[in-house]
Design an enzyme around this catalytic site. Structure first.
Site, PDB file in Angstrom:
ATOM      1  N   ASP A 118       4.184  -4.621   3.634  1.00 13.42           N
ATOM      2  CA  ASP A 118       4.835  -3.314   3.729  1.00 13.42           C
ATOM      3  C   ASP A 118       3.895  -2.299   3.060  1.00 13.42           C
ATOM      4  O   ASP A 118       2.852  -2.647   2.513  1.00 13.42           O
ATOM      5  CB  ASP A 118       6.230  -3.332   3.109  1.00 13.42           C
TER       6      ASP A 118
HETATM    7  C1  NOJ Z   1       7.910   1.303   4.336  1.00  7.09           C
HETATM    8  C2  NOJ Z   1       9.131   0.673   4.935  1.00  7.09           C
HETATM    9  O1  NOJ Z   1       9.709  -0.225   4.020  1.00  7.09           O
HETATM   10  C3  NOJ Z   1       8.873  -0.055   6.242  1.00  7.09           C
HETATM   11  O2  NOJ Z   1      10.101  -0.430   6.791  1.00  7.09           O
HETATM   12  C4  NOJ Z   1       8.080   0.802   7.169  1.00  7.09           C
HETATM   13  O3  NOJ Z   1       7.896   0.132   8.392  1.00  7.09           O
HETATM   14  C5  NOJ Z   1       6.757   1.143   6.509  1.00  7.09           C
HETATM   15  N1  NOJ Z   1       7.020   1.893   5.286  1.00  7.09           N
HETATM   16  C6  NOJ Z   1       5.814   1.937   7.401  1.00  7.09           C
HETATM   17  O4  NOJ Z   1       6.246   3.232   7.552  1.00  7.09           O
END
Ligand code: NOJ
Length: 707
Positions: free
Chosen positions: A262
Site C-alpha cells: 500500500d
Molecule cells: C492508500 C489506500 O489504502 C489504498 O486503498 C489505495 O489503493 C492506495 N492508497 C493508492 O491510492
C-alpha cells in the site's frame, strides 16, 4: 514476448526499477495529479525515475501518452510503464459506494459497475484498478467501511468475485478491461477501535475463516494483483509478512499474480518498529514476496547493494521482476505501450448518457428502507415539504470518486420535482418556518457528507449530528407524516429519530443517486436494499455483527432472567436493525421450509426449498437468505453464517418456491494450517428475510450414509 530472455538482458538497476511505482508528476513535471497519501520528495535521481516500473494515477489519455512517451525516450530498458489507479465505484460515471452496492444483494450489479468503470478508465490508458477492497468491515467507526462490502465473508466473496470478473472480463489483454488488484491483504478492516491505520490483532483461525473469503473471491475470479495492508498480522506488518504473502496468499489462496504494497507501507515498516531502516525494510519486503513498492523508495535505494553484499538472494529479485514483466506482457504493453489510451473514445464514452443510465439502474437497488409505518411511502399526490441539512444536496458521489463531478449531480429537491412531485418548499438551512403547516408530508433529509468516511476518515462517535436531531424534532412538532432520508457512508446510531414514520438509508448512491431516491420515494420502483452491516442501537455494542461465535453463557431470549449471561445492563444485545434487513413496498412471508433429506452424507447434495409469498398487490424484489449453523464441532463455530442468497422479483400476490442446494464445501471451515475440515453432527438451516427472522430446520451430516 520471451520474458525470461528479457529478464536475462536486464541490469540489476533495471530489474529493481520494475518494482518501483511513482506518481505521474515525477515523469512530466507540470502534471497536476490528485494522489492520496503523503506526497513528498522521495529523493531519487532523474536517472532512477526513468528506471521505474509503474505509475500511480493518471488523469487522461493525453497525459498517459505523454508520460509513457517521455519515459520510453529516457529509459534504457524501454519496458513500458504500467498505469494503475483507484477506480473504486466508477471512473467519471459514479456508482453507489461499495457498501451501498453490497446492499443491493445483486452481484450482477457489481459486475456491471466494474464493467463500466473498466470501459471508461481504460480509455485514459489505465491498466490496473486498486479494487475491489474485500476487507471484512465490522466496525462502523472505521471510515473505510464505505469502501467495503460489509461484515459478511460470503457477501464479500460474491461481490469481490463479480467486481473482478467485471474488470477483467474476457481478458486483461483486451482494450476496455482492467487488471483487478484486490486489497488489502489481510484483515485491514480489523483496525482496533475502528481507527484507520491502527493495530490489528486477531487469531489465526479468525484470519483464515473470516477474513480471507473476500480476497479469495477476487482470486477465484482470476485477479492478477493483490495489495498488502498497512497493518500487522501476527505482529508482523503485512507488507513484509512472509507467512502471509507466501504461506497464506500464494499458498492457501493460490494467488499467482503480482503483489504491491500500500502507499508507503514498505517504508512504514520502520515506524512499526520491525525494520531498523529502509535497507532492512527492502530486504524484508523482497524476502516476504512483496513485488512492487508503492510510493516509497526502499527497493530503489537498497536492493542492489543488498544483493552485492550477499545479504539478499538475486533469485528473490528475479522472481518478483518476472511476475511484473509477465503481467505487462499479459496486458499487452510490449506490443502497444499506449494500450487503451484513446482520446476519441474517451470523449465519447466517459460519463456518457448510456453509462449514466446504468448508474441510475444500479442506484435504484441500493437504498435500504428501514421503516415504513402505514405505508407513508411511497408518496403519491401529496404536497411535500422537504427540509434538512441535505434537502438540496448534490453530495451523493461519496469517497473515492476523484473523477466524479458532484456539481453535475441533480440536487434532491430538483430530483423530486423532476419526478413530478409536488415539493411546496425546500429548505436546507436551519430556521423555523411556518409553511411546513401547509404540506401533507414532511421529508427530512439529513446525515453525513461524503468527506465523513473513507480512508483516514474514522469517527469515534457514530451518532446523528446534534443539528440533524434538532431538524428531526422540529419536523416532528408539525405532527405530519414524516419521512427521513439518511445519507451516510456507514451505519449510524439513529435512536433519536426512530419514531419517524419512514426511514430510508440513502448511503452515497453516485452520479444518479438523487434521481434514484426520487423514483423510490414516488413509488415508481420499490426499495429492495438490505443491510450489509448490522445497525447498532448503541456505539458501545461495536463491533457488532451477526455471525459471531457462540459464547459459553448466551442470553437465551429477551426473558432470560439469569444475570450471569452475556449481556449489557443498559442496552439489548441485538442490533437495532439486523444484517440482511430491508423493507419493500411489497410485503413478503415465508413458509414451508423443506430439506431434501434429513441425513446427509459428505458426498451428497442437499436441496433446501422455501415458499415466499408477496402478500401485497405491489410488485417488488426480495432477497431470500440461507444461513447455516454447525451446532457442534471441534472448535466454537459462528451462531449462523450466510451461505447463499437469491434476489427475486415478485409480481403482486405472487408466490414462488425458492430452492438452494448445498454440498459439503458449505459445511467446512479452515483449521490453523489452512486445511478445509468438517465435523459430522447436526446443522441448522435458517432461511429468511434477514439474519434475525428465519424459518429453521435441521439435518445431520453422517459419514458413510452412501457407502
Ligand atoms: C492508500 C489506500 O489504502 C489504498 O486503498 C489505495 O489503493 C492506495 N492508497 C493508492 O491510492
Amino acid at each position: 514476448m520471451n520474458i525470461e530472455n528479457k529478464l536475462a538482458a536486464m541490469t540489476i538497476d533495471e530489474k529493481v526499477g520494475q518494482l518501483v511505482q511513482l506518481a505521474p508528476f515525477f515523469y512530466v513535471k507540470d502534471i497536476q495529479q490528485q494522489i492520496f497519501g503523503h506526497v513528498r520528495d522521495l529523493g531519487i535521481s532523474e536517472e532512477r525515475i526513468y528506471r521505474t516500473g509503474s505509475v500511480l494515477g493518471i488523469g487522461s489519455a493525453k497525459e498517459m501518452i505523454e508520460v509513457q512517451k517521455t519515459y520510453l525516450e529516457q529509459s534504457t530498458a524501454k519496458i513500458p510503464l504500467l498505469f494503475m489507479a483507484d477506480i473504486i465505484h466508477g471512473y467519471e460515471t459514479i456508482f453507489p459506494v461499495p457498501l451501498a452496492l453490497a446492499s443491493s444483494f445483486n452481484p450482477d450489479l457489481a459486475f456491471k459497475v466494474a464493467r463500466i468503470s473498466a470501459i471508461e478508465a481504460s480509455t485514459a490508458g489505465i491498466h490496473v484498478t486498486f479494487s475491489p477492497m474485500a476487507d471484512i468491515a465490522r466496525d462502523p467507526r472505521w471510515g473505510r467501511v464505505v469502501e467495503s462490502f460489509g461484515e459478511d465473508p460470503y457477501l464479500n466473496y460474491v461481490f469481490a468475485y463479480n467486481m473482478t470478473e467485471g474488470y477483467q472480463n474476457d481478458g486483461i489483454e483486451k482494450d476496455g478491461n482492467l487488471v483487478s488488484c484486490v486489497k488489502h491483504v489481510a484483515a485491514y478492516g480489523k483496525s482496533e477501535a475502528g481507527r484507520d491505520y491502527n493495530t490489528v490483532d486477531l487469531s489465526r483461525l479468525s484470519l483464515l475463516n473470516d477474513h480471507l473469503d473476500g480476497y479469495k473471491g477476487s482470486i477465484d475470479a482470476g485477479a492478477r494483483m493483490a495489495m498488502t495492508s498497512f497493518n500487522t498480522v501476527d505482529y508482523v506488518p503485512a507488507t513484509v509478512n512472509k507467512d502471509l504473502l507466501d504461506g497464506v496468499l500464494r499458498g492457501i489462496l493460490g494467488f499467482d499474480g503480482v503483489t504491491i504494497s500500500d502507499y508507503d507501507s514498505l517504508n512504514q515498516v520502520i515506524a512499526h518498529g520491525v525494520a531498523q531502516d529502509s535497507k532492512e525494510a527492502a530486504k524484508l519486503g523482497l524476502e516476504a514476496g512483496l513485488d512492487i513498492e508503492m510510493a516509497s523508495t526502499c527497493y530503489i535505494k537498497h536492493v542492489k547493494s543488498l544483493i552485492e553484499q550477499g545479504k539478499l538472494d538475486m533469485k528473490r529479485l528475479d522472481e518478483a521482476v518476472l511476475r511484473v514483466l509477465k503481467l505487462k506482457d499479459q496486458v499487452g504493453l510490449f506490443e502497444n505501450p499506449y494500450k487503451g489510451a484513446n482520446e476519441e473514445l474517451e470523449k465519447a464514452c466517459v460519463g456518457s448518457k448510456a453509462h449514466m443510465d446504468q448508474a441510475l439502474t444500479v442506484a435504484l437497488e441500493c437504498p435500504v428502507l428501514l421503516k415504513n409505518r402505514q405505508g407513508v411511502l411511497p408518496i403519491k399526490g401529496k404536497r411535500i415539504a422537504l427540509i434538512g441539512s441535505h434537502a438540496k444536496t448534490k453530495d451523493t458521489n461519496g469517497p473515492w470518486s476523484w473523477r466524479g463531478k458532484a456539481a453535475i449531480n441533480t440536487a434532491l429537491d430538483r430530483a423530486l420535482k423532476q419526478e413530478g412531485m409536488d415539493v411546496v418548499s425546500a429548505e436546507d438551512r436551519w430556521e423555523e418556518r411556518s409553511d411546513l403547516a401547509n404540506c401533507d408530508v414532511i421529508v427530512l433529509a439529513i446525515g453525513e457528507h461524503s468527506d465523513e468516511s473513507g480512508e483516514a476518515h474514522s469517527k469515534a462517535g457514530i451518532g446523528l449530528k446534534h443539528e440533524d436531531v434538532l431538524w428531526y424534532q422540529y419536523a416532528k412538532s408539525f405532527e405530519k407524516p414524516l419521512v427521513v432520508i439518511i445519507y451516510a457512508g456507514r451505519p449510524l446510531v439513529i435512536e433519536e429519530i426512530l419514531a419517524a414514520d419512514a426511514i430510508m438509508w440513502a448511503w452515497f448512491l453516485g452520479s444518479k443517486g438523487n434521481e434514484a431516491l426520487a423514483k423510490l420515494i414516488k413509488g415508481e420502483v420499490s426499495p429492495s436494499g438490505k443491510l450489509p452491516m448490522s445497525m447498532p442501537r448503541h456505539q458501545g455494542q461495536i463491533p457488532i455483527y451477526y455471525n459471531h461465535l457462540k459464547t459459553g453463557r448466551p442470553k437465551k431470549g429477551a426473558n432470560d432472567q439469569n444475570p450471569f449471561v452475556s449481556f449489557y445492563l443498559d442496552v439489548e444485545n441485538e442490533p437495532r436493525f439486523p444484517f440482511g434487513f430491508g423493507l419493500s413496498y411489497a410485503s413478503f412471508t415465508y413458509e414451508n421450509l423443506t430439506l431434501s433429506k434429513r441425513l446427509m452424507d459428505p458426498s451428497d447434495r442437499l436441496v433446501i426449498s422455501v415458499d415466499v409469498r408477496n402478500e401485497s398487490p405491489v410488485a417488488g424484489m426480495e432477497t431470500v437468505q440461507l444461513y447455516l449453523q454447525d451446532e457442534y464441532a471441534r472448535i466454537a463455530r459462528p451462531v449462523k453464517q450466510l451461505k447463499r442468497f437469491q434476489k427475486i422479483r415478485f409480481a403482486g400476490h405472487e408466490t414462488k418456491t425458492i430452492t438452494f442446494s448445498i454440498t459439503l464445501a458449505d459445511l467446512t471451515y479452515r483449521d490453523a494450517s489452512g486445511r478445509s475440515i468438517y465435523d459430522t453432527g447436526t446443522f441448522r438451516v435458517m432461511v429468511g428475510s434477514n439474519a434475525r427472522d428465519c424459518l429453521v430446520e435441521t439435518f445431520e451430516l453422517e459419514e458413510g450414509r452412501n457407502t
